[in-house]
Design a protein around this motif. Sequence first.
Motif, PDB file in Angstrom:
ATOM      1  N   ASP A   1      13.185  14.148   9.737  1.00  9.15           N
ATOM      2  CA  ASP A   1      12.378  15.046   8.893  1.00  9.15           C
ATOM      3  C   ASP A   1      11.758  14.353   7.680  1.00  9.15           C
ATOM      4  OD1 ASP A   1      12.623  17.242  10.470  1.00  9.15           O
ATOM      5  OD2 ASP A   1      14.406  18.021   9.440  1.00  9.15           O
ATOM      6  N   ASP A   2      12.284  13.199   7.322  1.00  6.73           N
ATOM      7  CA  ASP A   2      11.773  12.512   6.133  1.00  6.73           C
ATOM      8  C   ASP A   2      10.548  11.644   6.399  1.00  6.73           C
ATOM      9  OD1 ASP A   2      13.657  13.708   4.574  1.00  6.73           O
ATOM     10  OD2 ASP A   2      15.040  11.998   4.586  1.00  6.73           O
ATOM     11  N   VAL A   3      10.194  11.492   7.667  1.00 10.69           N
ATOM     12  CA  VAL A   3       9.061  10.609   7.983  1.00 10.69           C
ATOM     13  C   VAL A   3       7.745  11.232   7.505  1.00 10.69           C
ATOM     14  CG1 VAL A   3       7.645   9.673   9.873  1.00 10.69           C
ATOM     15  CG2 VAL A   3      10.140   9.394   9.904  1.00 10.69           C
ATOM     16  N   GLY A   4       7.033  10.487   6.674  1.00 12.73           N
ATOM     17  CA  GLY A   4       5.740  10.945   6.174  1.00 12.73           C
ATOM     18  C   GLY A   4       4.612   9.995   6.547  1.00 12.73           C
ATOM     19  N   ILE A   5       4.989   8.857   7.176  1.00 10.30           N
ATOM     20  CA  ILE A   5       4.016   7.808   7.501  1.00 10.30           C
ATOM     21  C   ILE A   5       4.333   7.213   8.869  1.00 10.30           C
ATOM     22  CG2 ILE A   5       3.212   5.484   6.854  1.00 10.30           C
ATOM     23  CD1 ILE A   5       4.194   6.387   3.915  1.00 10.30           C
ATOM     24  N   VAL A   6       3.290   7.011   9.668  1.00  6.72           N
ATOM     25  CA  VAL A   6       3.425   6.241  10.911  1.00  6.72           C
ATOM     26  C   VAL A   6       2.678   4.931  10.692  1.00  6.72           C
ATOM     27  CG1 VAL A   6       2.757   6.091  13.345  1.00  6.72           C
ATOM     28  CG2 VAL A   6       3.643   8.242  12.414  1.00  6.72           C
ATOM     29  N   LEU A   7       3.380   3.811  10.874  1.00  6.81           N
ATOM     30  CA  LEU A   7       2.788   2.489  10.653  1.00  6.81           C
ATOM     31  C   LEU A   7       2.871   1.672  11.942  1.00  6.81           C
ATOM     32  CD1 LEU A   7       1.679   0.130   8.901  1.00  6.81           C
ATOM     33  CD2 LEU A   7       4.045  -0.337   8.222  1.00  6.81           C
ATOM     34  N   THR A   8       1.704   1.273  12.463  1.00 11.13           N
ATOM     35  CA  THR A   8       1.697   0.460  13.678  1.00 11.13           C
ATOM     36  C   THR A   8       1.307  -0.978  13.366  1.00 11.13           C
ATOM     37  OG1 THR A   8      -0.627   0.952  14.199  1.00 11.13           O
ATOM     38  CG2 THR A   8       1.023   2.445  15.104  1.00 11.13           C
ATOM     39  N   GLY A   9       1.956  -1.892  14.058  1.00  9.76           N
ATOM     40  CA  GLY A   9       1.617  -3.317  13.992  1.00  9.76           C
ATOM     41  C   GLY A   9       1.610  -3.844  15.408  1.00  9.76           C
ATOM     42  N   LEU A  10       1.742  -5.127  15.559  1.00  2.74           N
ATOM     43  CA  LEU A  10       1.845  -5.665  16.913  1.00  2.74           C
ATOM     44  C   LEU A  10       3.270  -5.447  17.391  1.00  2.74           C
ATOM     45  CD1 LEU A  10       0.482  -7.130  19.220  1.00  2.74           C
ATOM     46  CD2 LEU A  10       0.999  -9.292  18.113  1.00  2.74           C
TER      47      LEU A  10
ATOM     48  N   TYR B   1       0.835  -1.207   0.000  1.00  3.38           N
ATOM     49  CA  TYR B   1       0.000   0.000   0.000  1.00  3.38           C
ATOM     50  C   TYR B   1       0.870   1.258   0.000  1.00  3.38           C
ATOM     51  CZ  TYR B   1      -3.500   3.443   1.360  1.00  3.38           C
ATOM     52  OH  TYR B   1      -4.312   4.556   1.385  1.00  3.38           O
ATOM     53  N   ILE B   2       1.901   1.246   0.847  1.00  2.00           N
ATOM     54  CA  ILE B   2       2.770   2.415   0.966  1.00  2.00           C
ATOM     55  C   ILE B   2       3.552   2.645  -0.332  1.00  2.00           C
ATOM     56  CG2 ILE B   2       4.874   3.255   2.120  1.00  2.00           C
ATOM     57  CD1 ILE B   2       3.746   1.840   4.692  1.00  2.00           C
ATOM     58  N   ALA B   3       4.095   1.567  -0.883  1.00  7.66           N
ATOM     59  CA  ALA B   3       4.970   1.712  -2.054  1.00  7.66           C
ATOM     60  C   ALA B   3       4.194   1.967  -3.338  1.00  7.66           C
ATOM     61  CB  ALA B   3       5.831   0.456  -2.215  1.00  7.66           C
ATOM     62  N   ARG B   4       3.070   1.278  -3.502  1.00  6.77           N
ATOM     63  CA  ARG B   4       2.419   1.304  -4.817  1.00  6.77           C
ATOM     64  C   ARG B   4       1.145   2.125  -4.866  1.00  6.77           C
ATOM     65  NH1 ARG B   4       3.219  -5.128  -6.448  1.00  6.77           N
ATOM     66  NH2 ARG B   4       5.227  -5.358  -5.363  1.00  6.77           N
ATOM     67  N   ILE B   5       0.460   2.296  -3.740  1.00  4.34           N
ATOM     68  CA  ILE B   5      -0.797   3.028  -3.776  1.00  4.34           C
ATOM     69  C   ILE B   5      -0.624   4.427  -3.196  1.00  4.34           C
ATOM     70  CG2 ILE B   5      -3.219   3.028  -2.989  1.00  4.34           C
ATOM     71  CD1 ILE B   5      -3.049  -0.075  -3.056  1.00  4.34           C
ATOM     72  N   LEU B   6      -0.099   4.507  -1.965  1.00  3.67           N
ATOM     73  CA  LEU B   6       0.140   5.819  -1.351  1.00  3.67           C
ATOM     74  C   LEU B   6       1.232   6.547  -2.137  1.00  3.67           C
ATOM     75  CD1 LEU B   6      -1.059   7.342   1.051  1.00  3.67           C
ATOM     76  CD2 LEU B   6       0.765   6.428   2.482  1.00  3.67           C
ATOM     77  N   ALA B   7       2.329   5.871  -2.377  1.00  7.08           N
ATOM     78  CA  ALA B   7       3.429   6.358  -3.215  1.00  7.08           C
ATOM     79  C   ALA B   7       3.775   7.827  -2.976  1.00  7.08           C
ATOM     80  CB  ALA B   7       3.092   6.109  -4.691  1.00  7.08           C
ATOM     81  N   LEU B   8       4.085   8.164  -1.724  1.00  7.27           N
ATOM     82  CA  LEU B   8       4.496   9.533  -1.407  1.00  7.27           C
ATOM     83  C   LEU B   8       5.811   9.842  -2.109  1.00  7.27           C
ATOM     84  CD1 LEU B   8       3.832   9.817   2.463  1.00  7.27           C
ATOM     85  CD2 LEU B   8       2.332  10.480   0.579  1.00  7.27           C
ATOM     86  N   PRO B   9       5.982  11.099  -2.579  1.00  6.66           N
ATOM     87  CA  PRO B   9       7.241  11.446  -3.254  1.00  6.66           C
ATOM     88  C   PRO B   9       8.428  11.415  -2.291  1.00  6.66           C
ATOM     89  CG  PRO B   9       5.853  13.396  -2.951  1.00  6.66           C
ATOM     90  CD  PRO B   9       5.032  12.223  -2.538  1.00  6.66           C
ATOM     91  N   PRO B  10       9.530  10.747  -2.668  1.00  2.91           N
ATOM     92  CA  PRO B  10      10.718  10.734  -1.819  1.00  2.91           C
ATOM     93  C   PRO B  10      11.335  12.127  -1.754  1.00  2.91           C
ATOM     94  CG  PRO B  10      11.169   9.684  -3.947  1.00  2.91           C
ATOM     95  CD  PRO B  10       9.711   9.984  -3.907  1.00  2.91           C
TER      96      PRO B  10
ATOM     97  N   ILE C   1      11.336   0.440   0.911  1.00  2.56           N
ATOM     98  CA  ILE C   1      10.825   1.597   1.644  1.00  2.56           C
ATOM     99  C   ILE C   1      11.726   1.851   2.846  1.00  2.56           C
ATOM    100  CG2 ILE C   1       8.847   2.540   2.911  1.00  2.56           C
ATOM    101  CD1 ILE C   1       7.185   0.276   1.425  1.00  2.56           C
ATOM    102  N   SER C   2      12.206   3.077   2.999  1.00  2.35           N
ATOM    103  CA  SER C   2      13.056   3.372   4.153  1.00  2.35           C
ATOM    104  C   SER C   2      12.185   3.576   5.391  1.00  2.35           C
ATOM    105  CB  SER C   2      13.922   4.596   3.890  1.00  2.35           C
ATOM    106  OG  SER C   2      13.127   5.712   3.600  1.00  2.35           O
ATOM    107  N   TYR C   3      12.747   3.234   6.524  1.00  4.98           N
ATOM    108  CA  TYR C   3      11.983   3.308   7.769  1.00  4.98           C
ATOM    109  C   TYR C   3      12.896   3.614   8.940  1.00  4.98           C
ATOM    110  CZ  TYR C   3      13.830  -1.368   8.568  1.00  4.98           C
ATOM    111  OH  TYR C   3      14.675  -2.427   8.737  1.00  4.98           O
ATOM    112  N   CYS C   4      12.281   3.984  10.063  1.00  8.17           N
ATOM    113  CA  CYS C   4      12.997   4.137  11.326  1.00  8.17           C
ATOM    114  C   CYS C   4      12.071   3.656  12.433  1.00  8.17           C
ATOM    115  CB  CYS C   4      13.455   5.581  11.540  1.00  8.17           C
ATOM    116  SG  CYS C   4      12.112   6.781  11.528  1.00  8.17           S
ATOM    117  N   GLY C   5      12.573   3.648  13.662  1.00  9.66           N
ATOM    118  CA  GLY C   5      11.781   3.095  14.767  1.00  9.66           C
ATOM    119  C   GLY C   5      11.855   1.588  14.747  1.00  9.66           C
ATOM    120  N   GLY C   6      10.711   0.920  14.807  1.00  5.75           N
ATOM    121  CA  GLY C   6      10.693  -0.540  14.742  1.00  5.75           C
ATOM    122  C   GLY C   6      11.470  -1.193  15.865  1.00  5.75           C
TER     123      GLY C   6
END
Lengths: 332, 332
Positions: A176-185, A115-124, A146-151
């Motif tokens: 500053d590059d974070v455009g998405i917060v993704l939560t899982g278990l 979803y993040i890579a192909r549908i949301l597809a925010l500009p890098p 997809i680059s990420y941090c946290g986790g």
Amino acid sequence: MVLGGIFGGSSTTTPQYLTGDKTAIDAFIDQFDTFLFDCDGADRRRRIGVLWSGDHKFPGTAETIDMLRSRGKQLVFVTNNSTKSRADYKKKFDGMGISAEEEEVFGSSYSAAIYIARILALPPPKNKVYVLGESGVEQELQSENISYCGGTDPLLRREMMPIDFESVASGELLDDDVGIVLTGLDFHPSYLKIALGMAYLRRGAKFLATNTDSTLPSAGSLFPGAGAISAPLVAASGQTPLALGKPSQAMMDAIEGKFKFDRKRACMVGDRLNTDIQFGIEGDLGGTLCVLTGVSKKEEFLVKDAKVVPSAYVDTLSDLLGESKAKAEAST
Amino acid sequence: MVLGGIFGGSSTTTPQYLTGDKTAIDAFIDQFDTFLFDCDGADRRRRIGVLWSGDHKFPGTAETIDMLRSRGKQLVFVTNNSTKSRADYKKKFDGMGISAEEEEVFGSSYSAAIYIARILALPPPKNKVYVLGESGVEQELQSENISYCGGTDPLLRREMMPIDFESVASGELLDDDVGIVLTGLDFHPSYLKIALGMAYLRRGAKFLATNTDSTLPSAGSLFPGAGAISAPLVAASGQTPLALGKPSQAMMDAIEGKFKFDRKRACMVGDRLNTDIQFGIEGDLGGTLCVLTGVSKKEEFLVKDAKVVPSAYVDTLSDLLGESKAKAEAST
């Protein structure tokens, strides 16, 4: 037994009981080219699930899967478990002696990555993901580049210090590059991690969740699920995440996008009415099959005015083999 | 200026602006025997609050409190901050040079302890409290001789291990005497702590919260509040806690039970419309006073159809001294 012809997911149809009726089983299977399977039963003690429960495989599972393959069916294994990647699941299938390819597995973490890579597809570069979750989420984000941090970053598994309030508020601790917060278990929640998630949301980051299952069945009891991990952010930010797991149709869209199947020739197989069966009905699949080795009981959908009713049901998945129950049980 | 006579909390009355009007101020103060004060401004940077903000005391605060005491008023300092005990607050008042007694402080942790000990009054030994919170909660439970577990116990600030699922499910890790789950603001959440809270709730424990403020103002920003700590349990259990902080009237009942004041001769002083002022209005107090050094702005209650309207408002608390603003500011 005469078949009703169309196995719609409509709640007005009486579900068909297939166990022990070889003619009905064959006709049912012939209706479909694609079977979507729920996998999990994380609960070792109560042994509930579809394919397995913890380390316990239900008798005849491997043979049933092989039978469907031999009849040319396309199989997809769908799971809301966000802590495991498709590679992790492949190992699980191998360990269980069930034939499956990594590419056939579709988990909620992978669904989110797609979803993040192909549908949301925010500009890098402003498309980095801040993760509240375990390595399964990270692996699937990596698989879509997809680059990420946290986790699982061990630096965030620490106490919130007074200076952290300043550093979060000033943005010093934020990427500053974070455009998405993704939560899982996430089995390692911390105040600092929640505070960072809230700060990103306050900056306008999109809020996504691999899934929002309120509970995690385990050891014969219920534990906090992924929905309990997103809950602090929901409470603190006033925002609700888009869930990418069952029964969200965002997951069905992603599965269809990848596997290109005909929904009318597809059947969802699962044990939970309010996730699996609802997922298939809302996705307008040709059919849904409830397996009674799991969470939901037939009394729930056989009552008048039942909200979610499958097209058909079996006592156990291996009933699809059409063998007598005694024989199926004796074979394992 | 002619006073309206009754300073009701009704939202249909136009609030009276007291700043600079010595006659109106005196008449207002004379209407009441008791003043309930909101205390906190945790936010150092933005300096918002009633008595203080972080380590910054608003000019004239101490003098205003002294003036009210000299006129024989009963004072109660009401706070939703659950992390500090009344003893902690006494130290804070002393450090600020504001006269106050420990007995005059009424925090949400103390409110919860009073509720548990005197109102809920479960029969021992099944009245133990499982705490998700900091030492402020523990100290106040101790002050009412209530036994507890969880809280700041360092043994629970650890990773959830696979065996823990079994131990929680079997009850081995549970204390059989726990009859209450109490959540406050906890800077040390862990999956294990949440799982234990959920297990107690599933066993039928009562669900209480010191308060359910969604956010904690700090460092010029907003952080997750106590409501974000109870949120995972709400999501996982499907239950909602009874909140013992503002604006819950359970707190007002507890305050009245302790201080025995006449509600019609009492005034709530605060800076937040949806907590402080609403707390006073719903408690049917004789009046409410909004102090504009805090969160809410006068535009919020001066508009037509405003939902929560105070009886009166001042720019800053020290305006009650009736001095000119220039003089008040020069004096500190």
